[in-house]
Design a protein around this motif. Structure first.
Motif, short mmCIF file in Angstrom:
data_model
loop_
_atom_site.label_atom_id
_atom_site.label_comp_id
_atom_site.label_asym_id
_atom_site.label_seq_id
_atom_site.Cartn_x
_atom_site.Cartn_y
_atom_site.Cartn_z
N LEU A 109 20.73 88.98 39.01
CA LEU A 109 21.12 88.84 37.62
C LEU A 109 22.35 88.79 36.99
CD1 LEU A 109 19.64 90.05 35.38
CD2 LEU A 109 20.71 93.03 35.57
N ILE A 110 23.64 89.29 38.79
CA ILE A 110 24.55 89.73 38.84
C ILE A 110 24.97 87.44 37.81
CG2 ILE A 110 26.79 89.52 39.61
CD1 ILE A 110 25.77 92.63 40.07
N ALA A 111 24.56 86.93 39.12
CA ALA A 111 24.70 85.51 39.31
C ALA A 111 24.35 84.65 37.86
CB ALA A 111 24.08 84.75 40.40
N ASN A 112 23.24 84.91 37.63
CA ASN A 112 23.05 84.37 36.12
C ASN A 112 23.54 84.57 34.89
OD1 ASN A 112 20.94 83.09 36.42
ND2 ASN A 112 19.12 84.98 36.69
N ILE A 113 23.82 86.50 34.56
CA ILE A 113 25.15 86.79 34.15
C ILE A 113 26.65 86.06 33.69
CG2 ILE A 113 26.10 88.80 33.19
CD1 ILE A 113 23.88 90.81 33.90
N MET A 114 27.02 85.87 34.93
CA MET A 114 28.40 85.37 35.06
C MET A 114 28.66 83.57 34.81
SD MET A 114 29.85 86.73 38.44
CE MET A 114 31.84 86.23 38.17
N MET A 115 27.23 83.07 35.02
CA MET A 115 26.56 82.19 34.36
C MET A 115 27.04 81.87 32.78
SD MET A 115 24.27 80.42 37.68
CE MET A 115 23.31 79.18 36.18
N MET A 116 25.69 82.58 32.48
CA MET A 116 26.05 82.84 31.42
C MET A 116 27.53 82.83 30.43
SD MET A 116 23.43 81.82 30.08
CE MET A 116 21.62 82.00 30.08
N VAL A 117 28.58 84.07 30.89
CA VAL A 117 29.25 84.02 30.21
C VAL A 117 30.04 83.10 30.38
CG1 VAL A 117 31.74 85.15 30.92
CG2 VAL A 117 29.42 86.51 30.82
N CYS A 118 30.14 82.69 31.57
CA CYS A 118 30.91 80.86 31.91
C CYS A 118 31.17 80.14 30.98
CB CYS A 118 31.12 80.56 33.53
SG CYS A 118 31.92 81.55 34.55
N LEU A 119 29.18 79.88 30.40
CA LEU A 119 29.40 78.79 29.75
C LEU A 119 29.97 79.47 28.36
CD1 LEU A 119 25.09 77.99 30.49
CD2 LEU A 119 27.20 76.10 30.68
N MET A 176 11.67 97.33 50.12
CA MET A 176 11.77 97.37 49.09
C MET A 176 13.00 97.16 48.07
SD MET A 176 9.54 97.29 46.44
CE MET A 176 9.31 98.37 44.87
N SER A 177 14.34 97.13 49.26
CA SER A 177 15.73 97.83 49.39
C SER A 177 16.14 95.84 48.86
CB SER A 177 16.79 98.25 49.89
OG SER A 177 16.10 97.76 51.53
N ILE A 178 15.76 95.04 50.15
CA ILE A 178 15.88 93.87 50.08
C ILE A 178 15.58 92.99 48.75
CG2 ILE A 178 15.39 91.70 51.38
CD1 ILE A 178 15.13 93.40 53.70
N MET A 179 14.51 93.16 47.95
CA MET A 179 13.78 92.61 46.77
C MET A 179 15.24 93.32 46.46
SD MET A 179 9.72 92.28 47.21
CE MET A 179 9.56 91.66 45.52
N PHE A 180 15.48 94.38 45.97
CA PHE A 180 16.02 94.92 45.02
C PHE A 180 17.40 94.53 44.98
CE2 PHE A 180 20.02 98.54 43.68
CZ PHE A 180 18.90 98.56 42.30
N ILE A 181 18.35 94.12 45.72
CA ILE A 181 19.18 93.92 46.29
C ILE A 181 19.31 91.80 45.52
CG2 ILE A 181 21.11 92.75 48.20
CD1 ILE A 181 20.45 95.45 49.39
#
Length: 117
Positions: free
Chosen positions: A13-23, A2-7
């Protein structure tokens, strides 16, 4: 497990948020003046960039490149003389040099090596 899936989910999620901020931050105008202006060494060009050139010069350049590549093929053959049979080495290199010589004679007879008419 479960911890591997959470990580993995948190990382995605962090990668997608950063991509949206960059766009959003990198939004540029489609009509960017600098991208549509001609660029030639930092200044606008005054004349046509397609200047005529000498076809004779182009032909001599191509001939030089052909013979330059063939010299690059001959150089390893000199280092290979120790490792190979001397008869085969001599036969192959003599035939290669003969083909080069025939090509040179043909270009000379066609007048390709003369700069002026």
């Amino acid at each position: 497990m479960m911890s591997i899936m959470f990580i993995f989910g948190l990382t995605s999620l962090i990668a997608n948020i950063m991509m949206m901020v960059c766009l959003v931050l990198a939004k540029k105008s489609i009509y960017d003046r600098e991208k549509f202006s001609p660029f030639e060494c930092g200044f606008d060009q005054k004349s046509s960039s397609r200047l005529p050139f000498s076809l004779r010069f182009f032909l001599i350049t191509i001939i030089f490149l052909i013979f330059d590549v063939e010299i690059a093929l001959i150089l390893p053959a000199v280092a290979n003389i120790i490792l190979s049979n001397s008869f085969y080495w001599f036969t192959i290199n003599t035939s290669f040099m003969f083909i080069l010589f025939i090509g040179l004679i043909h270009e000379w007879s066609q007048g390709a090596l003369e700069w002026s008419n």
